[in-house]
Motif scaffolding. Structure first.
Motif, PDB file in Angstrom:
ATOM      1  N   GLY A  43     -11.097   0.757  -0.249  1.00 26.07           N
ATOM      2  CA  GLY A  43     -10.681   1.116   1.109  1.00 26.07           C
ATOM      3  C   GLY A  43      -9.922   0.033   1.852  1.00 26.07           C
ATOM      4  N   LYS A  44      -9.194  -0.824   1.110  1.00 23.87           N
ATOM      5  CA  LYS A  44      -8.401  -1.869   1.781  1.00 23.87           C
ATOM      6  C   LYS A  44      -7.306  -1.256   2.658  1.00 23.87           C
ATOM      7  CE  LYS A  44      -6.936  -4.576  -1.621  1.00 23.87           C
ATOM      8  NZ  LYS A  44      -7.033  -3.551  -2.633  1.00 23.87           N
ATOM      9  N   SER A  45      -6.599  -0.273   2.103  1.00 21.70           N
ATOM     10  CA  SER A  45      -5.498   0.358   2.855  1.00 21.70           C
ATOM     11  C   SER A  45      -6.031   1.066   4.098  1.00 21.70           C
ATOM     12  CB  SER A  45      -4.738   1.348   1.965  1.00 21.70           C
ATOM     13  OG  SER A  45      -4.229   0.687   0.829  1.00 21.70           O
ATOM     14  N   SER A  46      -7.149   1.766   3.951  1.00 21.98           N
ATOM     15  CA  SER A  46      -7.741   2.457   5.113  1.00 21.98           C
ATOM     16  C   SER A  46      -8.165   1.457   6.183  1.00 21.98           C
ATOM     17  CB  SER A  46      -8.958   3.280   4.684  1.00 21.98           C
ATOM     18  OG  SER A  46      -8.575   4.255   3.743  1.00 21.98           O
ATOM     19  N   LEU A  47      -8.677   0.318   5.741  1.00 21.73           N
ATOM     20  CA  LEU A  47      -9.074  -0.748   6.674  1.00 21.73           C
ATOM     21  C   LEU A  47      -7.858  -1.226   7.470  1.00 21.73           C
ATOM     22  CD1 LEU A  47     -10.883  -3.115   7.774  1.00 21.73           C
ATOM     23  CD2 LEU A  47     -10.382  -4.330   5.655  1.00 21.73           C
ATOM     24  N   ILE A  48      -6.764  -1.504   6.770  1.00 24.15           N
ATOM     25  CA  ILE A  48      -5.547  -1.985   7.439  1.00 24.15           C
ATOM     26  C   ILE A  48      -5.025  -0.920   8.408  1.00 24.15           C
ATOM     27  CG2 ILE A  48      -3.099  -2.618   7.067  1.00 24.15           C
ATOM     28  CD1 ILE A  48      -4.083  -4.003   4.426  1.00 24.15           C
ATOM     29  N   ASN A  49      -4.984   0.331   7.959  1.00 26.75           N
ATOM     30  CA  ASN A  49      -4.499   1.418   8.827  1.00 26.75           C
ATOM     31  C   ASN A  49      -5.345   1.554  10.089  1.00 26.75           C
ATOM     32  OD1 ASN A  49      -2.377   2.155   7.154  1.00 26.75           O
ATOM     33  ND2 ASN A  49      -3.599   3.596   5.987  1.00 26.75           N
ATOM     34  N   THR A  50      -6.659   1.419   9.935  1.00 28.76           N
ATOM     35  CA  THR A  50      -7.556   1.549  11.086  1.00 28.76           C
ATOM     36  C   THR A  50      -7.366   0.376  12.050  1.00 28.76           C
ATOM     37  OG1 THR A  50      -9.147   2.660   9.643  1.00 28.76           O
ATOM     38  CG2 THR A  50      -9.967   1.964  11.774  1.00 28.76           C
ATOM     39  N   LEU A  51      -7.194  -0.812  11.502  1.00 25.10           N
ATOM     40  CA  LEU A  51      -6.992  -1.997  12.342  1.00 25.10           C
ATOM     41  C   LEU A  51      -5.740  -1.861  13.210  1.00 25.10           C
ATOM     42  CD1 LEU A  51      -7.934  -4.864   9.841  1.00 25.10           C
ATOM     43  CD2 LEU A  51      -9.122  -4.364  11.970  1.00 25.10           C
ATOM     44  N   VAL A  52      -4.683  -1.292  12.635  1.00 19.82           N
ATOM     45  CA  VAL A  52      -3.431  -1.189  13.410  1.00 19.82           C
ATOM     46  C   VAL A  52      -3.281   0.182  14.072  1.00 19.82           C
ATOM     47  CG1 VAL A  52      -2.238  -2.922  12.030  1.00 19.82           C
ATOM     48  CG2 VAL A  52      -2.022  -0.515  11.400  1.00 19.82           C
ATOM     49  N   ASN A  53      -4.311   1.024  13.913  1.00 21.44           N
ATOM     50  CA  ASN A  53      -4.333   2.342  14.550  1.00 21.44           C
ATOM     51  C   ASN A  53      -3.166   3.223  14.097  1.00 21.44           C
ATOM     52  OD1 ASN A  53      -5.599   4.227  16.132  1.00 21.44           O
ATOM     53  ND2 ASN A  53      -4.631   3.595  18.034  1.00 21.44           N
ATOM     54  N   ARG A  54      -2.906   3.190  12.790  1.00 23.84           N
ATOM     55  CA  ARG A  54      -1.891   4.079  12.219  1.00 23.84           C
ATOM     56  C   ARG A  54      -2.465   4.754  10.990  1.00 23.84           C
ATOM     57  NH1 ARG A  54       3.890   1.223  11.749  1.00 23.84           N
ATOM     58  NH2 ARG A  54       4.271   3.090  10.523  1.00 23.84           N
ATOM     59  N   ASN A  55      -2.030   5.978  10.752  1.00 27.71           N
ATOM     60  CA  ASN A  55      -2.598   6.722   9.628  1.00 27.71           C
ATOM     61  C   ASN A  55      -2.056   6.294   8.284  1.00 27.71           C
ATOM     62  OD1 ASN A  55      -4.266   8.238  11.182  1.00 27.71           O
ATOM     63  ND2 ASN A  55      -2.782   9.870  11.506  1.00 27.71           N
ATOM     64  N   ASN A  56      -0.799   5.877   8.270  1.00 27.64           N
ATOM     65  CA  ASN A  56      -0.191   5.703   6.952  1.00 27.64           C
ATOM     66  C   ASN A  56       0.708   4.481   6.846  1.00 27.64           C
ATOM     67  OD1 ASN A  56       1.702   6.581   8.689  1.00 27.64           O
ATOM     68  ND2 ASN A  56       2.333   8.400   7.554  1.00 27.64           N
ATOM     69  N   LEU A  57       0.361   3.418   7.560  1.00 27.59           N
ATOM     70  CA  LEU A  57       1.135   2.185   7.383  1.00 27.59           C
ATOM     71  C   LEU A  57       0.908   1.670   5.959  1.00 27.59           C
ATOM     72  CD1 LEU A  57       2.931  -0.112   8.550  1.00 27.59           C
ATOM     73  CD2 LEU A  57       0.820  -1.322   9.084  1.00 27.59           C
ATOM     74  N   ALA A  58      -0.364   1.434   5.629  1.00 33.64           N
ATOM     75  CA  ALA A  58      -0.709   1.055   4.255  1.00 33.64           C
ATOM     76  C   ALA A  58      -0.959   2.349   3.491  1.00 33.64           C
ATOM     77  CB  ALA A  58      -1.940   0.165   4.241  1.00 33.64           C
ATOM     78  N   ARG A  59      -0.340   2.472   2.332  1.00 33.85           N
ATOM     79  CA  ARG A  59      -0.475   3.720   1.589  1.00 33.85           C
ATOM     80  C   ARG A  59      -1.833   3.817   0.927  1.00 33.85           C
ATOM     81  NH1 ARG A  59       5.290   2.730  -0.890  1.00 33.85           N
ATOM     82  NH2 ARG A  59       4.159   0.792  -1.179  1.00 33.85           N
ATOM     83  N   THR A  60      -2.544   4.871   1.269  1.00 35.10           N
ATOM     84  CA  THR A  60      -3.828   5.100   0.617  1.00 35.10           C
ATOM     85  C   THR A  60      -3.587   6.105  -0.494  1.00 35.10           C
ATOM     86  OG1 THR A  60      -4.320   6.860   2.177  1.00 35.10           O
ATOM     87  CG2 THR A  60      -5.184   4.691   2.718  1.00 35.10           C
ATOM     88  N   SER A  61      -4.428   6.059  -1.484  1.00 30.85           N
ATOM     89  CA  SER A  61      -4.225   6.965  -2.613  1.00 30.85           C
ATOM     90  C   SER A  61      -5.557   7.418  -3.169  1.00 30.85           C
ATOM     91  CB  SER A  61      -3.444   6.225  -3.696  1.00 30.85           C
ATOM     92  OG  SER A  61      -3.525   6.929  -4.905  1.00 30.85           O
ATOM     93  N   GLY A  62      -5.592   8.633  -3.614  1.00 33.13           N
ATOM     94  CA  GLY A  62      -6.786   9.135  -4.296  1.00 33.13           C
ATOM     95  C   GLY A  62      -6.912   8.502  -5.664  1.00 33.13           C
ATOM     96  N   LYS A  63      -5.809   7.952  -6.141  1.00 32.06           N
ATOM     97  CA  LYS A  63      -5.819   7.332  -7.471  1.00 32.06           C
ATOM     98  C   LYS A  63      -6.015   5.834  -7.328  1.00 32.06           C
ATOM     99  CE  LYS A  63      -2.850  10.352 -10.184  1.00 32.06           C
ATOM    100  NZ  LYS A  63      -1.417  10.631 -10.299  1.00 32.06           N
ATOM    101  N   PRO A  64      -7.157   5.316  -7.789  1.00 31.92           N
ATOM    102  CA  PRO A  64      -7.346   3.864  -7.735  1.00 31.92           C
ATOM    103  C   PRO A  64      -6.268   3.156  -8.551  1.00 31.92           C
ATOM    104  CG  PRO A  64      -9.392   4.985  -8.305  1.00 31.92           C
ATOM    105  CD  PRO A  64      -8.310   6.009  -8.355  1.00 31.92           C
ATOM    106  N   GLY A  65      -5.994   1.910  -8.166  1.00 30.65           N
ATOM    107  CA  GLY A  65      -5.020   1.130  -8.931  1.00 30.65           C
ATOM    108  C   GLY A  65      -3.595   1.399  -8.502  1.00 30.65           C
ATOM    109  N   LYS A  66      -3.427   2.030  -7.339  1.00 30.20           N
ATOM    110  CA  LYS A  66      -2.083   2.387  -6.868  1.00 30.20           C
ATOM    111  C   LYS A  66      -1.327   1.162  -6.343  1.00 30.20           C
ATOM    112  CE  LYS A  66       0.408   6.229  -5.545  1.00 30.20           C
ATOM    113  NZ  LYS A  66       1.725   5.722  -5.723  1.00 30.20           N
ATOM    114  N   THR A  67      -2.021   0.284  -5.658  1.00 31.18           N
ATOM    115  CA  THR A  67      -1.350  -0.919  -5.136  1.00 31.18           C
ATOM    116  C   THR A  67      -1.130  -1.889  -6.297  1.00 31.18           C
ATOM    117  OG1 THR A  67      -2.534  -0.628  -3.058  1.00 31.18           O
ATOM    118  CG2 THR A  67      -1.448  -2.737  -3.369  1.00 31.18           C
ATOM    119  N   GLN A  68       0.124  -1.945  -6.762  1.00 26.74           N
ATOM    120  CA  GLN A  68       0.428  -2.806  -7.907  1.00 26.74           C
ATOM    121  C   GLN A  68       1.349  -3.942  -7.494  1.00 26.74           C
ATOM    122  OE1 GLN A  68       1.709  -0.397 -11.196  1.00 26.74           O
ATOM    123  NE2 GLN A  68       0.137   1.129 -10.791  1.00 26.74           N
TER     124      GLN A  68
END
Length: 202
Positions: free
Chosen positions: A35-60
């Motif tokens: 949930g790193k991307s969700s954490l970043i999105n919540t901190l900046v109050n945006r839904n999709n700044l950091a891309r979240t994915s149902g597939k782990p290993g997406k941030t390469q």
């Protein structure tokens, strides 16, 4: 912290692609699906700044997010995901290590773990690494809405033991979904930025 602007500034596969300025950076390390991307999105109050994915290993890649033109959040590739090849895993490890070792802008690395589970060996290694480089060793324990508040202390003890954390107050239960302890995480971030700015000006 009032968020005036937040944007993806750079996507880097190696250090030649890092932003070339002296803005402070706070990096987030953790397993692929923690949930790193969700954490970043919540901190900046945006839904999709950091891309979240149902597939782990997406941030390469290492993703640099510019916050208010004042500092950056850095999302490091998730580690410990079994379904990628060994070569790919080693590539990620090298990418993370190169950033952590050589990046002058880096002022803190926060380890992101899932509050519901005992941290894994990868987490323990990363935590030792963070401490050995002189960082505080702040742990954000995500998905805190999935366990009762009464369970938090017990789960914090499990995390503290596995990672050998000296200061228990450095473990912050957090929920992106319910925005639990959002203020607390921001307080820590603001303090880190302020302290480093003071040190820089001396």
């Amino acid at each position: 912290m009032k968020i005036i602007s937040s944007e993806l500034q750079a996507i880097a596969g190696n250090k030649s692609q890092y932003p070339a300025d002296d803005l402070f950076e706070i990096a987030f390390a953790g397993k692929s699906n923690v949930g790193k991307s969700s954490l970043i999105n919540t901190l900046v109050n945006r839904n999709n700044l950091a891309r979240t994915s149902g597939k782990p290993g997406k941030t390469q890649t290492i993703n640099f997010y510019n916050i208010n033109g004042d500092f950056r959040f850095v999302d490091l590739p998730g580690y410990g995901y079994a379904k990628v090849s060994k070569i790919q895993r080693e590539k990620w490890a090298q990418m993370i290590e190169e950033y952590l070792k050589f990046r002058q802008n880096l002022v803190e690395i926060m380890l992101v773990v899932d509050i519901r589970h005992e941290p894994g060996d990868h987490d323990a290694l990363m935590y030792q690494w963070i401490k050995s480089y002189g960082f505080n060793g702040i742990v954000i324990a995500t998905k805190a809405d999935k366990v009762s508040k009464g369970q938090w202390e017990k789960q914090k003890t499990i995390i503290q033991r596995k990672l050998q954390i000296e200061n228990r107050s450095f473990i912050i239960p957090f929920s992106a979904e319910k925005r639990m302890n959002l203020d607390k995480v921001w307080d820590v971030i603001e303090e880190i930025i302020t302290v480093n700015k003071e040190q820089q000006s001396h």
